[in-house]
Design a protein around this motif. Structure first.
Motif, short mmCIF file in Angstrom:
data_model
loop_
_atom_site.label_atom_id
_atom_site.label_comp_id
_atom_site.label_asym_id
_atom_site.label_seq_id
_atom_site.Cartn_x
_atom_site.Cartn_y
_atom_site.Cartn_z
N ARG A 91 0.84 -1.19 0.00
CA ARG A 91 0.00 0.00 0.00
C ARG A 91 0.89 1.25 0.00
O ARG A 91 1.91 1.28 0.67
CB ARG A 91 -0.92 0.00 1.22
CG ARG A 91 -1.90 -1.18 1.25
CD ARG A 91 -2.62 -1.28 2.56
NE ARG A 91 -1.70 -1.49 3.68
CZ ARG A 91 -2.10 -1.81 4.92
NH1 ARG A 91 -3.38 -1.94 5.20
NH2 ARG A 91 -1.21 -1.99 5.88
N LYS A 136 -3.02 4.59 0.74
CA LYS A 136 -3.82 4.22 -0.42
C LYS A 136 -3.66 2.75 -0.73
O LYS A 136 -2.55 2.26 -0.90
CB LYS A 136 -3.40 5.07 -1.63
CG LYS A 136 -4.28 4.87 -2.85
CD LYS A 136 -3.87 5.83 -3.96
CE LYS A 136 -4.81 5.72 -5.15
NZ LYS A 136 -4.43 6.66 -6.24
N GLU A 138 -4.61 0.18 -3.44
CA GLU A 138 -5.11 0.02 -4.81
C GLU A 138 -6.02 -1.19 -4.96
O GLU A 138 -6.99 -1.16 -5.71
CB GLU A 138 -3.92 -0.10 -5.77
CG GLU A 138 -3.06 1.14 -5.88
CD GLU A 138 -3.69 2.23 -6.72
OE1 GLU A 138 -4.81 2.02 -7.20
OE2 GLU A 138 -3.06 3.28 -6.88
N HIS A 141 -9.32 -0.12 -3.61
CA HIS A 141 -9.78 1.17 -4.13
C HIS A 141 -10.15 2.13 -2.99
O HIS A 141 -11.16 2.83 -3.05
CB HIS A 141 -10.99 0.98 -5.06
CG HIS A 141 -10.71 0.10 -6.23
ND1 HIS A 141 -10.17 0.56 -7.41
CD2 HIS A 141 -10.88 -1.24 -6.39
CE1 HIS A 141 -10.03 -0.44 -8.25
NE2 HIS A 141 -10.45 -1.55 -7.67
N ASN A 172 -12.98 3.07 -11.00
CA ASN A 172 -12.45 4.37 -10.54
C ASN A 172 -13.18 5.57 -11.13
O ASN A 172 -12.67 6.69 -11.13
CB ASN A 172 -10.95 4.49 -10.88
CG ASN A 172 -10.09 3.61 -9.99
OD1 ASN A 172 -10.35 3.46 -8.81
ND2 ASN A 172 -9.07 3.00 -10.58
#
Length: 410
Positions: A91, A136, A138, A141, A172
């Motif tokens: 992350r 964050k 990924e 999301h 996204n």
């Protein structure tokens, strides 16, 4: 026996090499990231330096009861350092360290004690550092963040923080963002000299004993939904409720009544606010971006406001951009406002602060940004340089100018 061992070694090398060749680029990247995670992967993403100079004039100072000069100037500087690292779960973690400092001179603040050639508040230093962290993910999301802030000036001190979370759709194209924060302020309730009891201190450093300190707490939240409507259009809706409690009036704001009585500004100890806004960005091509914004505001003190702004970023060539901007605001006065000598003694709350009066205002200006592909003056680490100018005016006569210079290193 040696021949057998050598043969086995060669065979294993061939097998391992073949396996390495069959790994996908994504798998190789993931393994490389795992080898370098945590603080080992800490890097400086960018450094932002901003300097600005602000000046204003006007004749509605709340310190002298709604009349008198509002002249002041403010020089501000800030240093913003952005770091990032990858944790063991791959992350992305971002850390932002920001230190900002203002130095100002205010002729109106000097009138808190007009008997002095220079009172405690004529010039002062405002220091407000901030630290923020976000993570964050990924794969999910999502983005989670925390921040803490501190602020200090001659008559107050503030501590606060925010917590935030956002979640994007799998493609996204849609994102939900949530944010909540709280700030805890402590004000020095210094009085205008006419209303001070005998032996009241001046408020200057080293002479503050006996002055009461009052608390003011602020709580805010934000709920936003953004959506990619098309390849060219993006929109965002935001609701930002807020609540304040404590000393919401300013102790050294004078109020003059119809019979010439002088008192200190008095406002309710609670205030609820509800701003709602919509933002739209339209990409007209590779060279032009058009940004628009509208906000509706209402609060429990009776104020309503409408704000509309527009900004266009025009890319003149590969390294030069021009950004004109305009903002218009129209607001009604809070129900406790009246001008100089217009309040009556029958009123429970009263203020002559023109910041919360009814007026229309406009803010316009432009920016010029230089960002050569090879860096400024051939230095690849010197990413960009921007200068911006803004002019602000109100229908009650206040006028201000601000010029800023910012640069990015990455």
């Amino acid at each position: 026996m040696k021949k057998v061992i050598i043969s086995i070694g060669i065979y294993c090398s061939v097998v391992l090499g073949a396996n390495a060749q069959t790994k996908t680029p994504e798998l190789k990247l993931e393994e490389a990231k795992k080898e370098k995670t945590g603080l080992k992967s800490l890097k400086i993403d960018e450094v932002n330096l901003v300097s600005s100079y602000y000046t204003q004039t006007g004749n509605n100072s709340a310190i002298t009861g709604g009349i008198g000069t509002e002249k002041l100037w403010d020089a501000a500087n800030s240093l913003d350092l952005k770091l990032s690292f990858t944790d063991k779960k791959l992350r992305t973690n971002a850390v932002v360290l920001d230190a900002a400092m203002d130095y100002y001179s205010s002729a109106s603040s000097d009138m808190i004690d007009s008997r002095s050639l220079s009172s405690a508040s004529m010039t002062d230093l405002h220091f407000y550092p901030t630290v923020a962290w976000s993570r964050k993910d990924e794969s999910k999301h999502s983005n989670f963040g925390l921040s803490a802030a501190y602020s200090t000036e001659w008559d107050y001190e503030s501590f606060g923080g925010n917590i935030s979370y956002s979640k994007s759709s799998k493609d996204n194209n849609t994102e939900l963002s949530l944010k909540a924060g709280a700030f805890f302020d402590k004000w020095m309730a210094i009085l205008p000299y006419e209303l001070r009891p005998t032996a009241y201190p001046s408020g200057a450093e080293g002479d503050q004993g006996g002055i009461a300190f009052k608390n003011r707490n602020s709580y805010n939240a934000s709920i936003g939904v953004s959506r990619v409507i098309s390849k060219r259009l993006q929109m965002m809706l935001t609701v930002e409720p807020a609540f304040q409690e404590g000393l919401l009036s300013t102790p050294f704001h004078r109020v003059y009544f119809t019979n010439n009585t002088l008192k200190v500004e008095k406002l309710p100890g609670q205030r609820a606010k509800l701003p709602m806004s919509v933002r739209a960005n339209y990409f007209m091509g590779d060279r032009v971006i058009f940004r628009t914004f509208y906000r509706y505001y209402t609060d429990s003190w009776g104020m309503t406001a409408h704000t509309v702004s527009a900004e266009t970023s025009v890319k003149i060539n590969s390294f030069l951009s021009f950004t004109p901007h305009y903002r218009f605001n129209s607001q009604t006065a809070v129900k406790y406002f009246a001008a100089y000598k217009k309040h009556t003694l029958a009123e429970e709350y009263y203020t002559s602060d023109y910041d919360i009066s009814g007026f229309n205002s406009a803010f316009w200006g432009a920016g010029l940004r230089i960002a050569p592909p090879g860096g400024i003056l051939g230095n690849r680490w010197w990413n960009s340089l921007e200068v911006r100018y803004g002019h602000y005016n109100r229908t009650n006569g206040m006028v201000s100018h601000v010029i800023s210079l910012s640069t990015k290193i990455k």
